[in-house]
Design an enzyme around this catalytic site. Structure first.
Site, PDB file in Angstrom:
ATOM      1  N   GLN A 127       0.770  -1.182  -0.037  1.00  0.00           N
ATOM      2  CA  GLN A 127       0.083  -0.029  -0.077  1.00  0.00           C
ATOM      3  C   GLN A 127       0.878   1.162  -0.184  1.00  0.00           C
ATOM      4  OE1 GLN A 127      -1.929   0.798   3.706  1.00  0.00           O
ATOM      5  NE2 GLN A 127      -3.289   1.937   3.016  1.00  0.00           N
TER       6      GLN A 127
ATOM      7  N   SER B 105       4.995  -1.019   4.101  1.00  0.00           N
ATOM      8  CA  SER B 105       5.244  -2.609   4.561  1.00  0.00           C
ATOM      9  C   SER B 105       4.878  -3.172   3.019  1.00  0.00           C
ATOM     10  CB  SER B 105       3.810  -2.662   5.245  1.00  0.00           C
ATOM     11  OG  SER B 105       4.064  -2.187   6.590  1.00  0.00           O
TER      12      SER B 105
ATOM     13  N   GLU C  36      -9.851  -2.130   5.424  1.00  0.00           N
ATOM     14  CA  GLU C  36      -8.859  -2.522   6.189  1.00  0.00           C
ATOM     15  C   GLU C  36      -9.248  -3.301   7.425  1.00  0.00           C
ATOM     16  OE1 GLU C  36      -6.231   0.712   7.405  1.00  0.00           O
ATOM     17  OE2 GLU C  36      -4.636  -0.839   8.067  1.00  0.00           O
TER      18      GLU C  36
END
Ligand code: FAD
Lengths: 366, 397
Positions: free
Chosen positions: B116, B151, B234
């Site tokens: 992301q 990440s 999410e």
């Protein structure tokens, strides 16, 4: 885990009709008057709630004239009673005394409770946990009871006291004693919306409801169901406090702004919202486990008191702080909720008591 | 309308039929998973033709259980949290049929890891202030700028990228959402070490990187709406099942308590019980939230769960280190590990203690989530926002 933690449409209807009745007939000014010795509110309200709405016998099976409902519906009732602080004997008579009688298999009085002609009270000190069962009264061979029980709730209007006593050989004996046969000493207490009194028996005639293990479990069950459902009352209290605080944050201006625009206060309100929603899940779970006779009900009761009682007290404290000076006045109802919340935190065992119970139940002992 | 039980029974029958044609013991793992996707048994709530059957999400766990009973390989969902939890729902909601067919199968099987590309050095909580530019060049976009804290970018095949396509508009309006090929020229990933010693996240630099316009998700300028949908997903998409009592961090601490009677002490005991109560209460709250979602009553309360999770993870992991005393100080390794596991129970308590500090920062800080609850749930006044009406290029940077 399959317990339904939401409200059914029947439960929502029950909430709506009881909520409307209490909003109209249980204004906080009348609760406040109880601190000045005016107990008329309870006498006026109970016929409407207990008899006309049929809540006195909510948990009593239909075969005895009750509504045959479960702990789930009783929880919804208690949420509304908590939200309004209605001084009614629902928890003490319709939940705890009825549970004791049902567990003991003693059905004689159930129809009288169900039709509203009799209010019962479990004669244990407010502050009792399920173990050890508090027993300060003895019963002799002639069926007469002697002894004193301090700080009992739910005596207002009660006709029959359900008294855990000790028999000659130390045996548990659950007895029924007419309220007139006890000497009652009213106590001025922190929470006058749930009055407490000391009672003394000096050779009062008693009927035996149950003996031995049955007597013991009857009282235990009453205290455990009480603990599970008191959580719903605590949720109702917390919800009122949150709603009241948020309303004020959206109304009061200081330094040219609504105080609800200050992030320090927004964050406290957000935290309180989370606590209230979490308490809702915990209280619903506790009610559902008793309704379903789930194996997890003992954990659920202890969890409910360990969590929800803290939330109610915190919510009441925050409500007063966020109201500033006006929250500290006699006139504003916030203090009534603080007093009930604090008394409830002790009522059926403190959070510490319940954590100690949990440590045994979930294998986390010292 | 079929009853819910019939739907479940039918799905289990489909799984049996599938298994009789694809023996998990002898079929290659990805081949098996690709076939499962093609059979509509990947995620039953995905649409027909895209790995699912358009059924309510609650049926999925029966399908997963049936595959698990047959010892079938799973798609290692723990390794592709961002792909499955954020990219997939966004592609399902905003992607064209071609985009769904192109990206979803390999995303779901786990062949492609996704990252992301949202946060930037100058735009974290204030994500809409981001500066990475995408300029149109024919049927391509040329991207320049920098992302940070990304990440798994170092192992990702694709990224979901939020970039500024019109700096003359106010900050929320000039954004567009892209799917970025992490192997394209001009995309440079530099691992960024974090306080645990690991390099789970990265800096990503874009230097004239080209993205075809067919890889734009949603309309030009609608990037903020797409990104918000991503962020909402999410919290919802992960799991769907409520874990059993004493899962995760509380389970680890409870085990440690039981295994170390010699370390028992009243102060630690009461803290442990208080946290046990809070963890169980939080678990019931998330169970109730799942039930509300299944009953179609969603709300912004998902933020509450994330906030509580972060606080409990931090307090529990801190307690565990104290509980273990000097043994709790042992650290497995400071050199970056190549475990890209989001399941950090496998590392030791000191690692968990450090990693948990990130829980209240990643995916929206706890402070920002409190703002969200206060404003969107409780209706309290929004923060003073001098930045929402001015053209982005004129804002103080
Ligand atoms: C482990 C980890 C993994 C991550 N993975 C990714 C990833 O994969 N992709 C990605 O795009 N990003 C990722 N991030 C980035 C993360 O989303 C941001 O760090 C986060 O949103 C906070 O932004 P920031 O770091 O700029 O902090 P800032 O926004 O600068 O915040 C600094 C402090 O100010 C507070 N603050 C800021 N605004 C407000 C406000 N309005 N009110 C009150 N307080 C405020 C914050 O709460 C914080 O305490 C990751 C972060 C971590 C720690």
């Amino acid at each position: 885990m399959t317990a339904d933690l939401l409200y059914t449409s029947v439960e929502e209807e029950l909430r709506a009709s009881l909520g409307a009745l209490l909003a109209a007939r249980c204004p906080s000014t009348r609760v406040l008057a109880m601190y000045d010795g005016d107990a008329s509110l309870a006498h006026e309200l109970w016929p409407a709630v207990g008899i006309d709405m049929g809540l006195a016998g909510l948990l009593i099976p239909e075969s005895y004239g009750g509504a045959g409902a479960t702990a789930r519906e009783a929880g919804v009732v208690l949420e509304e009673l908590g939200r309004s602080l209605a001084p009614l004997p629902f928890l003490t008579s319709s939940v705890m005394a009825v549970t004791a009688l049902l567990t003991a298999g003693y059905s004689d009085t159930l129809p009288l409770i169900a039709d509203g002609s009799l209010i019962c009270a479990l004669a244990v000190p407010l502050g009792s946990c399920a173990s050890p069962i508090p027993r300060t009264v003895t019963i002799d061979g002639h069926g007469l009871v002697y002894g004193r029980i301090d700080r009992v709730a739910g005596l207002e209007g009660a006709g029959l006291l359900i008294v855990p006593a000790t028999g000659a050989d130390g045996e548990h004996v659950l007895t029924g004693v007419r309220a007139e046969a006890a000497v009652r000493e009213q106590v001025t207490s922190l929470d006058m919306s749930r009055p407490i009194a000391g009672i003394t028996f000096d050779g009062a005639p008693a009927q035996v409801i149950a003996r031995g293990a049955v007597a013991e479990t009857s009282v235990q069950e009453a205290l455990l169901v009480g603990a599970a459902l008191l959580a719903s009352e605590q949720l109702g209290i917390a919800q009122w406090c949150l709603d009241s605080a948020v309303r004020y944050l959206l109304e009061r201006r200081q330094f040219g702004r609504l105080i609800g625009s200050y992030q320090a206060l927004k964050h406290r309100a957000a935290d309180l919202f989370i606590e209230v929603e979490t308490a809702r899940a915990v209280a619903r779970y506790a009610a559902a486990t008793w309704a379903d006779a789930s194996e997890d009900r003992f954990v659920a009761s202890a969890l409910a008191q360990a969590y929800c009682s803290e939330v109610a007290v915190h919510a009441a404290q925050e409500c007063i702080q966020l109201h500033g000076g006006i929250g500290f006045t006699w006139e504003h109802p916030a203090h009534l909720y603080l007093k009930r919340a604090k008394a409830d935190q002790v009522a059926l065992g403190t959070p510490g008591d319940h954590r100690a119970t949990l440590s045994g139940l979930v294998d986390l002992t010292m | 309308m079929l009853e819910s039980n019939d739907v479940t029974a039918d799905l289990i029958a489909q799984v049996s039929a599938f298994l009789s044609e694809h023996d998990p013991a002898t079929t290659d793992r990805f081949e098996f998973l690709r076939a499962r996707y093609a059979a509509g048994l990947a995620e039953v709530h995905y649409p027909a033709g895209d790995g699912g059957q358009g059924l309510p999400r609650e049926h999925q766990k029966f399908v997963n259980d049936a595959f698990e009973r047959a010892d079938a390989p799973d798609n290692a969902p723990g390794l592709n949290v961002i792909g499955l939890g954020m990219a997939a729902p966004t592609i399902l909601a905003f992607g064209t049929p071609e985009q769904r067919a192109r990206f979803l199968p390999a995303l779901w099987t786990g062949e492609d890891i996704w990252c992301q590309l949202f946060s930037e050095p100058g735009a974290g909580s204030d994500l809409a202030g981001l500066a990475t530019r995408a300029v149109r060049d024919g049927d391509e976009w040329i991207v320049n700028g920098q992302k940070v804290w990304t990440s798994v970018a170092h192992i990702a095949r694709w990224g979901i990228l939020l970039a500024r396509t019109d700096p003359d508009l106010p900050k929320h309006q000039g954004l567009s959402f892209f799917i970025c090929d992490m192997t394209a020229p001009g995309v440079e990933v530099r691992p960024l070490r974090q306080l645990t010693g690991d390099a789970e996240f990265n800096e990503v630099f874009f230097t004239d990187a080209r993205i075809p316009d067919t890889d734009r998700l949603g309309a030009e300028g609608s990037g903020w709406a797409v990104a918000r949908a991503t962020l909402m997903n999410e919290r919802m998409a992960i799991g769907g099942n409520v874990p059993p009592r004493e899962s995760g961090m509380i389970g680890a601490v409870a085990r440690t308590w039981r295994e170390h009677p010699e370390r028992h002490q009243p102060g630690l005991h009461d803290r442990l019980l208080q946290l046990w109560v809070e963890a169980e209460a939080a678990r019931l709250a998330s169970s109730r939230l799942q039930q509300k979602l299944a009953a179609g009553q969603p709300g912004p309360e998902g933020s509450a769960g994330k906030l509580v999770f972060a606080r409990l993870a931090q307090e529990l992991s801190a307690l565990e280190v104290e509980l273990l005393g000097d043994e709790g100080l042992v650290y497995d390794q400071w050199a970056p590990s190549d475990l890209h596991a989001f399941d950090f129970i496998i590392r030791n308590p000191a690692f968990r203690y450090l990693r948990a500090r990130g829980n209240s920062i990643e995916g929206g800080t706890s402070e920002v989530l409190r703002n969200v609850i206060a404003e969107r749930v409780l209706g309290l006044p929004p923060e003073e926002r001098p930045d929402t009406t001015v053209a982005w290029k004129d804002l103080p940077k």
